[in-house]
Design a protein around this motif. Sequence first.
Motif, PDB file in Angstrom:
ATOM      1  N   VAL A 161       0.804  -1.217   0.000  1.00  0.00           N
ATOM      2  CA  VAL A 161       0.000   0.000   0.000  1.00  0.00           C
ATOM      3  C   VAL A 161       0.843   1.276   0.000  1.00  0.00           C
ATOM      4  O   VAL A 161       0.550   2.221  -0.714  1.00  0.00           O
ATOM      5  N   VAL A 162       1.903   1.314   0.827  1.00  0.00           N
ATOM      6  CA  VAL A 162       2.706   2.544   0.912  1.00  0.00           C
ATOM      7  C   VAL A 162       3.361   2.909  -0.416  1.00  0.00           C
ATOM      8  O   VAL A 162       3.243   4.034  -0.881  1.00  0.00           O
ATOM      9  N   PRO A 163       4.088   1.955  -1.074  1.00  0.00           N
ATOM     10  CA  PRO A 163       4.654   2.302  -2.380  1.00  0.00           C
ATOM     11  C   PRO A 163       3.594   2.741  -3.383  1.00  0.00           C
ATOM     12  O   PRO A 163       3.819   3.662  -4.167  1.00  0.00           O
ATOM     13  N   ALA A 164       2.441   2.065  -3.351  1.00  0.00           N
ATOM     14  CA  ALA A 164       1.375   2.423  -4.287  1.00  0.00           C
ATOM     15  C   ALA A 164       0.855   3.827  -4.008  1.00  0.00           C
ATOM     16  O   ALA A 164       0.659   4.623  -4.928  1.00  0.00           O
ATOM     17  N   TYR A 165       0.643   4.127  -2.735  1.00  0.00           N
ATOM     18  CA  TYR A 165       0.134   5.451  -2.358  1.00  0.00           C
ATOM     19  C   TYR A 165       1.094   6.551  -2.821  1.00  0.00           C
ATOM     20  O   TYR A 165       0.689   7.545  -3.423  1.00  0.00           O
ATOM     21  N   ALA A 215       5.689   5.301 -11.732  1.00  0.00           N
ATOM     22  CA  ALA A 215       4.555   5.356 -10.807  1.00  0.00           C
ATOM     23  C   ALA A 215       3.537   4.274 -11.129  1.00  0.00           C
ATOM     24  O   ALA A 215       3.015   3.601 -10.229  1.00  0.00           O
ATOM     25  N   ALA A 216       3.240   4.107 -12.408  1.00  0.00           N
ATOM     26  CA  ALA A 216       2.286   3.076 -12.811  1.00  0.00           C
ATOM     27  C   ALA A 216       2.802   1.690 -12.465  1.00  0.00           C
ATOM     28  O   ALA A 216       2.047   0.824 -12.008  1.00  0.00           O
ATOM     29  N   ALA A 217       4.112   1.470 -12.663  1.00  0.00           N
ATOM     30  CA  ALA A 217       4.700   0.170 -12.334  1.00  0.00           C
ATOM     31  C   ALA A 217       4.627  -0.100 -10.842  1.00  0.00           C
ATOM     32  O   ALA A 217       4.290  -1.205 -10.408  1.00  0.00           O
ATOM     33  N   ALA A 218       4.932   0.924 -10.030  1.00  0.00           N
ATOM     34  CA  ALA A 218       4.903   0.757  -8.571  1.00  0.00           C
ATOM     35  C   ALA A 218       3.484   0.576  -8.065  1.00  0.00           C
ATOM     36  O   ALA A 218       3.212  -0.285  -7.215  1.00  0.00           O
ATOM     37  N   ALA A 219       2.567   1.373  -8.586  1.00  0.00           N
ATOM     38  CA  ALA A 219       1.186   1.320  -8.105  1.00  0.00           C
ATOM     39  C   ALA A 219       0.463   0.062  -8.557  1.00  0.00           C
ATOM     40  O   ALA A 219      -0.487  -0.372  -7.913  1.00  0.00           O
ATOM     41  N   SER A 220       0.915  -0.523  -9.657  1.00  0.00           N
ATOM     42  CA  SER A 220       0.241  -1.723 -10.146  1.00  0.00           C
ATOM     43  C   SER A 220       0.442  -2.892  -9.207  1.00  0.00           C
ATOM     44  O   SER A 220      -0.301  -3.869  -9.232  1.00  0.00           O
ATOM     45  N   ARG A 221       1.463  -2.797  -8.380  1.00  0.00           N
ATOM     46  CA  ARG A 221       1.663  -3.818  -7.350  1.00  0.00           C
ATOM     47  C   ARG A 221       1.557  -3.140  -5.996  1.00  0.00           C
ATOM     48  O   ARG A 221       2.524  -2.685  -5.425  1.00  0.00           O
ATOM     49  N   SER A 222       0.443  -3.209  -5.675  1.00  0.00           N
ATOM     50  CA  SER A 222       0.285  -2.454  -4.506  1.00  0.00           C
ATOM     51  C   SER A 222       0.542  -3.204  -3.260  1.00  0.00           C
ATOM     52  O   SER A 222       0.967  -4.234  -3.089  1.00  0.00           O
TER      53      SER A 222
END
Length: 350
Positions: A161-165, A215-222
């Motif tokens: 969650v934190v990386p995605a946020y 950002a999209a790569a990080a958020a895609s694995r939330s």
Amino acid sequence: MMAICSPLRSYQVMLFIPLPFVVALLLLILFVTVLRRDEEAQPNRPFLVLILLAVLQSVLSGLRWGYGMQAVGVIAPVTAAMVPPLAYAGVSRLVRTSRQSLPARIALHAVPTAVILLLMVIWRDVIDIALVLVFVGYALAILLLMRPGADALRLAPFEGVVPAYRAIIFAAAALCLSASVDIFVFFDFTWAHGEHALTLISVSNLAVLVILGIAAAAASRSRAPTETAEAALKPETTEDKETIAMVDALMDARKLYRDANLNLDRLARKAGIPARQISTAINRAMDKNVSQYVNDYRIGEACRLLAVTQKSVTEVMFEVGFQTKSNFNREFRRVTDMTPVAWREKKAER
């Protein structure tokens, strides 16, 4: 002399590769990496498409500014208009399940692209202004979705969650940056005849594409930072205590924290309590977010296993619900202020 210089000049031209092409290649590698990483889970398709669109945008930028192919400038505004809706759609998939049907959502988010296409036919002079409004509008919409803090990502696994946020906030900032650049370029052409436009467009567009891609790569694995200030300012209620007691009982009895894919939405369904009620209760009563609450259980179980078994740190990590060493070590340090290995060694000395 001219005969010698001419071939050399031609050779140098052949070796010239615009930086946007290099960026496009790196983004393509990022796309493949994300695709392979998520091949066993359901991918966040809007984010994947966003990375591919960033690749296309970078290639178009290289063709236009590296090789002088001005014709691609006709395509660029259309592809640019697709970026903010894709970013928003990707975030929405982590935040909540939309009540609208898929065709309705696609039609709604296709409006900006349709407007740009229409303006290209009837009023090209206002395309830049329209793009600024689209980028700023979607950036604000994303920030509005994130207003409850990282607990807004109720469909994202707690571990990520934190990386995605953070990635989502960076994505919103990138959209605002792109809009700011467009405004600056507009005034530069108005007042300075575009003297600084080329350099600014080249550098800033690449920066925005890289930020959006990562950002999209990080958020895609939330995992989640601080809770909302609104919740923190309100006193704990009797309902909060009852809610936490019910969730505690569920976590103790069924060991839900061992589920690596556990998220707020799934926790709420199993507890039979609205997700917002759980989030608010934990925020107010425990001064932490739901991700930290669940990970506290995981680290507590990890400490027990490290103390009473001979299992390796990696085995313990997977058993308690973590999937990556970086997240496990970070959370272990947050709770115990030391690494898993150091904790086990210290426990063995007693």
